[in-house]
Design an enzyme around this catalytic site. Structure first.
Site, short mmCIF file in Angstrom:
data_model
loop_
_atom_site.label_atom_id
_atom_site.label_comp_id
_atom_site.label_asym_id
_atom_site.label_seq_id
_atom_site.Cartn_x
_atom_site.Cartn_y
_atom_site.Cartn_z
N GLU A 283 6.61 0.01 -0.61
CA GLU A 283 6.55 1.43 -0.98
C GLU A 283 7.87 1.90 -1.56
OE1 GLU A 283 5.09 3.79 2.31
OE2 GLU A 283 3.03 3.47 1.66
N HIS A 304 0.88 -25.19 7.00
CA HIS A 304 -0.33 -26.01 6.84
C HIS A 304 -1.35 -25.33 5.94
CE1 HIS A 304 1.03 -28.85 9.97
NE2 HIS A 304 1.71 -27.79 10.35
N LYS A 418 -6.21 7.97 -2.37
CA LYS A 418 -6.59 9.11 -1.52
C LYS A 418 -7.42 10.13 -2.31
CE LYS A 418 -2.41 9.04 1.35
NZ LYS A 418 -1.25 9.82 1.74
O1 PA5 Z 1 6.17 5.62 4.39
C1 PA5 Z 1 5.39 6.55 4.40
O2 PA5 Z 1 5.78 7.73 4.32
C2 PA5 Z 1 3.88 6.34 4.51
O3 PA5 Z 1 3.55 5.02 4.60
C3 PA5 Z 1 3.34 7.06 5.72
O4 PA5 Z 1 4.01 6.60 6.87
C4 PA5 Z 1 1.85 6.86 5.91
O5 PA5 Z 1 1.17 7.11 4.72
C5 PA5 Z 1 1.32 7.79 6.98
O6 PA5 Z 1 1.55 9.13 6.63
P1 PA5 Z 1 1.49 10.28 7.71
O7 PA5 Z 1 2.49 10.01 8.75
O8 PA5 Z 1 1.77 11.54 6.95
O9 PA5 Z 1 0.08 10.28 8.27
#
Ligand code: PA5
Length: 430
Positions: A283, A304, A418
């Site tokens: 990310e 393996h 989303k």
């Molecule tokens: O790194 C990030 O911000 C995301 O991966 C969030 O942790 C993930 O999408 C979960 O989001 P939230 O805590 O708003 O539910």
């Protein structure tokens, strides 16, 4: 302290390039000075020192409460809202945490997918047991944990009634601007906050990671002390700074076409640390149609299977091995009178000592096959070592992102899925 061993990279890049860490230093300077892109999301850099002591102490008290009244804690959260906690719990207590004999609650994770079958099983496992919920969501609006929370909370209310269910519901979210926080306050849930300057995947040292980890009986003080130690070590801008060496080497190799980084360890309890690392780097770096593709393997198991590709497939991989010093395992290899498998030459040896030897054996084979290998070494597998390791990866990731010239603290790419699912489900516009 965490060390970066680049001997396995030397055959692939020049010594001068490996030693030239000017870019990494500059990136680090921009991170620390708050002059880089997304500086408003770098609260994690000093968190091991600046964390809220009052909340820290409430986390410990709450964990004791949950330990005393629950057989199970359901952690509801996805991505950065659960991976850090799971990584720590599994590395320190093994992936079999729920099956080992212990005096802390079992921990199950919900809201990590949209699988109805998965959630059916969780409900089945917990319905006749005493349980509590830790619902973790910074935004409070993520679909997967939101759905799981509704289901599990209904179960809790049906079982205990509104008042006791509220006492057993713990919410970790953004302190302001989150409708989840407003709802939690209205319902009388105990709440913990995710600082606004810390994104999900950098939040492991906040209440996000700390409450579930404390419920598993893990020593938070040692974990934070390890992170703080590493933070202080990595503050210095000298040429041997292991985060600079790591960030610089992986970038050099990326420029040479090593588009995949395979994080590998030699213990199955590392699996979720790998998942946490994968999210952190994917990310953070996967932006503008560029960035290293982070993946993981668990050795020797995957030697393996995936081992064939690493050894002989396309030469687009950098391998990063994480190794741990420390005590051997309990078991040694028994002698067999028939020696039917010709393994008697190993009898009396500790199994973990053999596992440790698998590391140089694998490294040599892969380097020979044209795969550069970075080794990241932790002294041991304690809370302290793990705090240091997680902090090391966070800082290396921030540095790597700045070196790549991208914004490492957002994840706009995850919005497309989303939007699509919301549209398919007919979400009404607000
Ligand atoms: O790194 C990030 O911000 C995301 O991966 C969030 O942790 C993930 O999408 C979960 O989001 P939230 O805590 O708003 O539910």
């Amino acid at each position: 302290m965490i060390k970066t061993d680049l001997s396995g990279v030397m055959p692939f890049v020049s010594k001068a390039d490996i030693e030239n860490i000017t870019e990494a230093k500059l990136a680090h300077q921009r991170l620390l000075s708050g002059e880089g892109i997304g500086a408003g999301y770098t609260g994690w850099i000093h968190l091991p020192e600046t964390y809220d002591r009052e909340e820290f102490s409430r986390i410990k008290d709450t964990a004791q409460q949950i330990i005393s009244d629950s057989d199970v804690l359901i952690v509801i959260g996805i991505g950065g809202s659960y991976l850090g906690a799971r990584a720590i719990i599994e590395l320190l207590k093994t992936a079999e945490y729920n099956n080992i004999s212990k005096d802390t609650p079992d921990i199950y994770y919900a809201g990590i997918n949209l699988s109805g079958y998965y959630l059916d099983h969780i409900v089945d496992i917990i319905k006749d047991r005493d349980f509590s919920i830790n619902y973790i969501s910074k935004s409070g609006s993520t679909m997967e944990p939101g759905i799981a929370f509704r289901v599990i909370r209904k179960l809790l209310v049906d079982k205990y009634g509104e008042e006791e269910a509220a006492r057993r519901t713990y919410v970790t979210t953004s302190p302001s601007g989150s409708s989840l926080m407003d709802y939690a306050v209205k319902k009388g849930f105990k709440t913990f906050s995710i600082p606004s300057d810390i994104g999900g995947r950098y939040s492991v040292f906040s209440a996000v990671g700390l409450l579930p980890v404390a419920v598993a009986g893990i020593d938070l003080d040692r974990l934070m002390a390890g992170a703080r130690y590493e933070m202080n070590q990595l503050r210095n801008a000298d040429d041997n700074n292991p985060a600079f060496l790591y960030a610089n080497a992986r970038r050099l190799l990326y420029k040479q076409g090593k588009k995949i980084e395979l994080l590998s360890s030699f213990d199955p309890s590392f699996r979720y640390l790998g998942e946490w690392w994968r999210q952190l780097f994917a990310e953070s770096e996967g932006k503008n149609h560029s960035g290293i593709f982070p993946s993981t393997t668990a050795f020797t198991t995957d030697l393996h299977s995936m081992g064939q590709y690493v050894q002989d497939g396309e030469r687009i991989i950098t391998e990063t091995i994480v190794s741990f010093g420390g005590a051997p395992s309990v078991l040694t290899i028994p002698k067999d009178e028939d020696n039917f498998d010709n393994l008697n030459y190993l009898s009396g040896m500790n199994i973990e000592d053999i596992n440790k030897l698998a590391i140089p054996a694998t490294k040599a084979a892969h380097i020979d096959g044209g795969v550069p290998v970075i080794e990241i070494r932790a002294d041991g597998r304690s809370e302290y070592d793990l705090g240091a390791l997680l902090y090391f990866f966070e800082l290396s990731c921030g540095i790597s992102g700045y070196m790549a010239g991208i914004m490492p603290f957002d994840q706009p790419g995850v919005e497309a899925y989303k939007r699509n699912i919301a549209a398919l489900l007919g979400k009404p516009s607000l």
